[in-house]
Design an enzyme around this catalytic site. Structure first.
Site, PDB file in Angstrom:
ATOM      1  N   ASP A   1       0.658  -0.919   0.017  1.00 23.94           N
ATOM      2  CA  ASP A   1      -0.131  -0.350   0.069  1.00 23.94           C
ATOM      3  C   ASP A   1       0.691   1.177  -0.222  1.00 23.94           C
ATOM      4  O   ASP A   1       0.105   1.922  -0.812  1.00 23.94           O
ATOM      5  CB  ASP A   1      -0.762  -0.229   1.592  1.00 23.94           C
TER       6      ASP A   1
ATOM      7  N   MET B   1       0.499  25.030  13.982  1.00 28.28           N
ATOM      8  CA  MET B   1       0.155  24.630  12.578  1.00 28.28           C
ATOM      9  C   MET B   1       1.703  24.608  11.916  1.00 28.28           C
ATOM     10  O   MET B   1       2.177  23.645  10.772  1.00 28.28           O
ATOM     11  CB  MET B   1      -0.852  23.955  11.679  1.00 28.28           C
TER      12      MET B   1
ATOM     13  N   ASP C   1       1.961  36.180   9.949  1.00 27.05           N
ATOM     14  CA  ASP C   1       0.151  36.636  11.473  1.00 27.05           C
ATOM     15  C   ASP C   1      -0.075  37.444  11.321  1.00 27.05           C
ATOM     16  O   ASP C   1       0.291  38.424  10.925  1.00 27.05           O
ATOM     17  CB  ASP C   1       1.586  35.699  12.471  1.00 27.05           C
TER      18      ASP C   1
ATOM     19  N   VAL D   1      -4.998  29.131   9.762  1.00 23.03           N
ATOM     20  CA  VAL D   1      -5.525  29.769  10.166  1.00 23.03           C
ATOM     21  C   VAL D   1      -6.992  29.285  11.471  1.00 23.03           C
ATOM     22  O   VAL D   1      -6.992  27.812  11.036  1.00 23.03           O
ATOM     23  CB  VAL D   1      -5.959  31.145   9.567  1.00 23.03           C
TER      24      VAL D   1
ATOM     25  N   GLU E   1     -10.237  27.668  12.371  1.00 23.44           N
ATOM     26  CA  GLU E   1     -11.295  27.280  11.232  1.00 23.44           C
ATOM     27  C   GLU E   1     -12.350  28.212  11.709  1.00 23.44           C
ATOM     28  O   GLU E   1     -13.964  27.713  12.213  1.00 23.44           O
ATOM     29  CB  GLU E   1     -11.373  26.182  12.241  1.00 23.44           C
TER      30      GLU E   1
ATOM     31  N   SER F   1      -9.684  20.964   8.921  1.00 19.81           N
ATOM     32  CA  SER F   1      -9.182  19.416   9.675  1.00 19.81           C
ATOM     33  C   SER F   1     -10.680  19.111   9.168  1.00 19.81           C
ATOM     34  O   SER F   1     -11.381  17.744   9.450  1.00 19.81           O
ATOM     35  CB  SER F   1      -8.598  19.542  10.565  1.00 19.81           C
TER      36      SER F   1
ATOM     37  N   HIS G   1      -4.709  18.555   4.685  1.00 20.91           N
ATOM     38  CA  HIS G   1      -4.501  18.439   6.275  1.00 20.91           C
ATOM     39  C   HIS G   1      -3.549  17.292   6.726  1.00 20.91           C
ATOM     40  O   HIS G   1      -3.341  16.443   6.146  1.00 20.91           O
ATOM     41  CB  HIS G   1      -6.193  17.838   6.057  1.00 20.91           C
TER      42      HIS G   1
END
Length: 724
Positions: free
Chosen positions: A300, A332, A351, A408, A410, A437, A458
């Protein structure tokens, strides 16, 4: 003249150079042609040894030797045990013939030697490899649910001693660069290039005309002693205890077999040790767990990294990112910046303030400093890598970026603004990626003027350690964008899986079933320690209650509330789950939100280890669930695995997943599905489709519709199909 995979050349010094070069494959493997060729070669060496000064064994391929032929091994069943035993006996005869030839034999390893390849080299008296390359050396069979069966386990034990062999080579199966393999004791000498390697091999032969393996010399004593040596005997009882601690008593027969074969083999003669090694190998190779792991971690993974889910390279040539913009320098974003800089990509880390961006850059500096301190990176190389990251609070600095990754909050509005500002400043046809996500990519792409260039990437936390990236294709994402995203993930040395857009995609959706099943068990009155232990012994890396605390209960509720709103807008409702009531009570009644708040299912004393919150037991645990029997404990384990597998099958049925390989590797690398299962869909194969459907129906009747198997599984069970 019959075909051979080994060329024989004798020079003026009567040194025979044996060059392994399978004419039918790009790599040398232990297939039928190799077995025949090596047998004939060893017989010839024995017959002509009086005219031979020594032997050099090398390869004409990029790798020295790729190991066993897993295409054949994965098909082995209990009925094949006698055949396997005969093949191993012949392999041992050949390698013993090589090392007892009475002439010096040197392995000149021009490239990677893993598994069977290193086993061949270990049967030589001296091993030379080229240093400073990407070549890898080791015995990683444990990662495939196996042990080295070609004599490697027995030889490395006698070379290094029981403890060093187990801890440094066999139990974890590390893949080492040449320098590390030399310091471990697997390689004797390093060369600068192929010519130097062969020169060193010839020089060693001339200097050691009577070479023997240490264990074939009179008076040989095993390094560190045998199990009967008092000092070692005193420590041996701790070995299985440590193994249980490491594996959490989960379903991993290979490490147990390795430990047993090493200890048992150390108490008998070399040839009897080979017999013991063979028996354990055959038991593993014909078992179901090894097939799970071979399928996932070889076939796989090979399919994924070979571009199985990527649009054709003929239409979309391999692409490389030159400058990446990263929006958000939090946990992240800073990780994505690090892995990008590590492969030489220029990074713009943005940022809300330069100070925040600098804090994100400091994360990379910390990781680089650690590498330098451990001797894994030169200081000037670390400095140059850090210099690739520039920090800013202005989107105008995205000029020249050919890819932008937003990491940034969610929040749709925040993400939409990030997309708008990126499109105003980056290159015209840049790739816009969202690290969301849960939020559907198709919806987020509505903020883009070029939704065909919008895609989901993700990442998993911590980015520098987690190997997976889930690529999410929106309804309008183009093949060109998908190809670029796939190439970028490989460029930063991650494993890409590709899924189609849906709420929660694949990994978040399936991961949610695991933690919610744990909370449901709390509501049923099970003791929290039983719940966490059931998950651990099922093979999950962290218990559902501990991981819920890490994620935080309030984040889970935010996702649930947003999902309810989104579904309501579509005229749909979110089915209730017994976990919701537990989560709400934990927050609303007890004020427990998770680790970041200092209290959740666990308490987090300052400076101490986390402990289960006593109130959890007092409030939810039922007296008849405190001590449960073995069958009920096994049912808890099965529920964790079944829920993830069922949800994955639903993803496959809905077209969210289109590749079995992506499902299996994504589940293991991304959400920690028990590695011994081979992944979520391979686990269904392991159980058997009819058996899986029957037990899922029984779980549905007992615990609710979430266990109802999708029609896809019923159809597959009826037709005799499996996930391939």
């Amino acid at each position: 003249m019959s075909q051979s995979s080994i060329r024989w050349e004798k020079d003026a010094d009567n040194i025979v150079v044996l060059t392994m070069d399978d004419p039918n494959q790009s790599a040398n493997t232990m297939n039928a042609l190799y077995q025949k060729s090596m047998g004939e070669t060893v017989d010839r060496l024995i017959a002509e040894k009086n005219d031979i000064a020594g032997v050099i064994l090398t390869s004409a391929k990029k790798t020295f030797f790729a190991g066993g032929d897993l295409r054949l091994l994965i098909q082995a069943t209990a009925e094949d045990a006698p055949k396997l035993a005969a093949e191993l006996k012949e392999m041992h005869r050949q390698l013993r013939g090589l090392e007892t030839l009475g002439k010096p034999v040197v392995a000149a390893m021009n490239g990677t030697a893993l598994g069977g390849g290193l086993e061949i080299a270990l049967a030589c008296h001296h091993r030379v490899a080229i240093g400073g390359t990407k070549a890898e050396f080791g015995l990683p069979e444990v990662s495939l649910g196996l042990l080295p069966g070609g004599g490697g386990l027995t030889r490395v034990t006698r070379m290094l001693g029981i403890q060093n062999a187990l801890m440094s080579v066999l139990m974890q199966g590390p893949r080492m660069k040449a320098e590390k393999a030399q310091s471990t004791g697997l390689i004797d000498e390093l060369a600068t290039d192929a010519d130097d390697m062969l020169a060193k091999a010839r020089a060693w032969i001339k200097a050691n005309p009577n070479a023997q393996q240490p264990w074939d010399k009179s008076g040989y004593k095993m390094p560190g002693g045998t199990p009967s040596t008092p000092a070692l005997a005193m420590n041996l009882p701790a070995f299985p205890a440590n193994l249980r601690k490491q594996t959490k008593n989960a379903n991993y027969p290979a490490p147990k077999a390795i430990m047993s074969a090493v200890v048992e083999g150390a108490q008998v003669s070399f040839d009897n040790a080979l017999t013991i090694e063979s028996r354990y190998f055959i038991k593993l190779a014909t078992g179901k767990q090894a097939k799970n792991q071979i399928k996932a971690f070889f076939f796989d993974l090979q399919k994924i990294n070979g571009g199985g889910s990527r649009p054709s390279k003929d239409t979309y040539p391999v692409w490389k990112a030159k400058k990446v913009g990263i929006l958000g320098a939090g946990m992240m974003g800073q990780g994505i910046a690090y892995v990008s800089a590590m492969v030489g990509i220029e990074v713009v880390l943005l940022d809300q303030t330069v100070e925040a961006a600098e804090r994100g850059k400091a994360y990379t500096k910390g990781l680089l400093d650690k590498r330098v301190s451990k001797g894994r990176m030169a200081a000037d190389k670390a400095e140059a890598t850090l210099a690739l990251i520039s920090t800013t609070d202005s989107h105008t600095d995205l000029a020249g970026c050919d890819i932008v990754v937003e990491a940034v909050f969610e929040d749709r509005a925040v993400k939409a603004k990030a997309t708008e500002l990126s499109e105003a400043n980056a290159l015209p046809d840049f790739l816009m990626c969202s690290n969301t996500s849960t939020l559907p990519i198709t919806g987020l792409a509505k903020a883009s003027k070029k939704p065909e260039n919008f895609i989901g990437l993700h990442f998993f936390s911590p980015v520098d350690k987690m190997p997976l990236v889930e690529i999410i294709r929106g309804d309008e994402t183009s093949d060109a964008a998908l190809a670029k995203a796939f190439d970028f993930v490989l460029q930063i040395r991650k494993t890409p899986i590709v899924v189609n857009d849906s709420r929660g995609f694949f990994t978040s959706r399936v991961f949610g079933t695991f933690i919610m099943e744990g909370m449901a068990m709390v509501g049923e009155g099970y003791h929290p320690v039983s719940i966490e232990q059931a998950a651990a012994q099922a093979g999950m890396p962290v218990g559902p209650l501990a991981i819920t605390d890490e994620v935080s209960l309030d984040l889970g509720r935010k996702v649930r509330v947003q999902t309810e709103k989104d579904l309501a807008a579509e005229g749909k409702t979110l089915p209730d789950h017994p976990a919701n009531a537990i989560s709400d009570r934990m927050m609303d009644e007890f004020g427990r939100f998770g680790k970041k708040a200092g209290k959740g299912f666990y308490d987090y004393p300052e400076g101490g280890k986390k402990v289960i919150w006593p109130g959890l037991i007092e409030t939810f645990t039922k007296a008849d669930k405190v001590a449960i029997d073995e069958s009920e404990f096994e049912e808890l384990q099965a529920r964790f695995l079944y829920r993830q597998a069922i949800e994955s099958a639903r993803c496959f049925e809905e077209g969210v997943l289109t590749s079995v390989a992506d499902a299996n590797i994504g589940s293991v690398f991304g959400i920690g599905m028990a590695p011994w299962t081979g992944g979520v869909l391979q686990y269904i194969n392991y159980v058997g489709l009819p058996e899986f459907v029957a037990r899922a129906d029984a779980f549905a009747a007992k615990f609710g519709d979430r266990f109802t198997p999708p029609q896809l599984l019923r159809d597959m069970a009826a037709s005799g199909k499996t996930f391939e």
